[in-house]
Design a protein around this motif. Structure first.
Motif, mmCIF file in Angstrom:
data_model
loop_
_atom_site.group_PDB
_atom_site.id
_atom_site.type_symbol
_atom_site.label_atom_id
_atom_site.label_comp_id
_atom_site.label_asym_id
_atom_site.label_seq_id
_atom_site.Cartn_x
_atom_site.Cartn_y
_atom_site.Cartn_z
ATOM 1 N N LYS A 108 1.163 -13.886 3.034
ATOM 2 C CA LYS A 108 1.815 -13.108 1.865
ATOM 3 C C LYS A 108 2.458 -13.210 1.568
ATOM 4 C CE LYS A 108 1.157 -8.209 2.203
ATOM 5 N NZ LYS A 108 1.203 -6.965 2.388
ATOM 6 N N CYS A 110 5.108 -12.101 -1.330
ATOM 7 C CA CYS A 110 5.793 -10.700 -1.673
ATOM 8 C C CYS A 110 6.804 -10.656 -2.331
ATOM 9 C CB CYS A 110 5.727 -10.124 -0.283
ATOM 10 S SG CYS A 110 4.483 -9.876 0.562
ATOM 11 N N ASN A 112 9.522 -7.565 -3.429
ATOM 12 C CA ASN A 112 9.518 -5.821 -3.381
ATOM 13 C C ASN A 112 10.571 -5.068 -4.424
ATOM 14 O OD1 ASN A 112 7.566 -6.292 -0.976
ATOM 15 N ND2 ASN A 112 9.418 -7.921 0.478
ATOM 16 N N THR A 125 5.256 -3.507 -3.965
ATOM 17 C CA THR A 125 5.355 -4.594 -3.481
ATOM 18 C C THR A 125 4.089 -5.678 -4.334
ATOM 19 O OG1 THR A 125 5.392 -4.150 -1.326
ATOM 20 C CG2 THR A 125 5.124 -6.679 -1.696
ATOM 21 N N VAL A 127 1.729 -9.066 -4.834
ATOM 22 C CA VAL A 127 1.676 -10.004 -3.947
ATOM 23 C C VAL A 127 0.631 -10.987 -3.962
ATOM 24 C CG1 VAL A 127 0.228 -9.790 -1.655
ATOM 25 C CG2 VAL A 127 1.384 -8.130 -2.015
ATOM 26 N N THR A 135 -3.063 -11.453 -8.224
ATOM 27 C CA THR A 135 -1.364 -11.110 -7.691
ATOM 28 C C THR A 135 -2.485 -9.659 -7.908
ATOM 29 O OG1 THR A 135 -0.841 -12.228 -9.077
ATOM 30 C CG2 THR A 135 0.305 -11.035 -8.873
ATOM 31 N N TYR A 174 -6.890 -6.872 2.676
ATOM 32 C CA TYR A 174 -6.494 -8.599 2.269
ATOM 33 C C TYR A 174 -7.308 -9.456 3.682
ATOM 34 C CZ TYR A 174 -2.765 -7.205 -0.779
ATOM 35 O OH TYR A 174 -2.457 -6.731 -1.402
#
Length: 192
Positions: A108, A110, A112, A125, A127, A135, A174
């Motif tokens: 992943k 990321c 944040n 987040t 991702v 996304t 996911y």
């Protein structure tokens, strides 16, 4: 018991959402390498539980996470137990010795944002996962069980503030999306 109150959404305007999040909090980038484990008969997955070893930024942080089944079917929020791991390779060996096997591994990417809103500490987040199109935005707060509904209201408000609508929300895991993407790729290209 603490609950990870969380909402996840598909992001149709990543540039706009990222700009809106940067208005709320500083951005930090990380790469998470997640490995999920289960029994050979997939008992934990069938029951909605998860066991994960996460390595962040090539070992800067490593975590062992266990998630119980969802306590809120609309959001998928789950009780979560997490602890730091000094040696993820040793941790993976321990899990295998306990009879668990790796069921999926993925990365992943990321961005944040730590946001304070209505007395809650939120982690937002953005991702991307190389194997998936698009996304995603996750926003979470770790709270006591009786605080989950209020936390989800605050999270929904932040989602709306950055341009995410209710129709954009998803509870798809996911792990399932990556598994499906891999099976589609194998189906298109055959086994090598």
């Amino acid at each position: 018991m603490r609950i990870e109150a969380e909402l996840k959404a598909v992001v149709w305007d990543p540039v706009g959402v990222r700009a809106a999040l940067r208005e709320l909090a500083p951005e930090t980038a990380s790469v998470y390498r997640d490995v999920y484990y289960d029994t050979p008969d997939l008992r934990y997955s069938r029951d909605g539980r998860e066991i994960r070893v996460r390595v962040v930024d090539d070992g800067a942080v490593s975590l062992l996470t266990f998630k119980d089944p969802s306590v809120d079917p609309v959001s998928g929020s789950k009780p979560e137990y997490e602890t730091g791991v000094e040696d993820p390779v040793a941790m993976e060996a321990v899990l295998r010795k306990l009879g668990l096997q790796e069921v999926i591994r993925y990365e992943k990417r990321c961005r944040n944002y730590r946001i304070s809103k209505s007395g809650l500490s939120l982690l937002a987040t953005l991702v991307t996962i190389p194997e998936l199109d698009g996304t995603f935005l996750e926003i979470e707060a770790v709270v006591e069980p009786d605080a989950v509904p209020g936390a989800l209201r605050v999270i929904r408000q932040v989602m709306a503030d950055v341009g995410i609508g209710r129709d954009d929300l998803t509870t798809e895991l996911y792990t399932e999306a990556v598994r499906r993407a891999r099976s589609t790729t194998l189906g298109e290209h055959g086994r090598t």
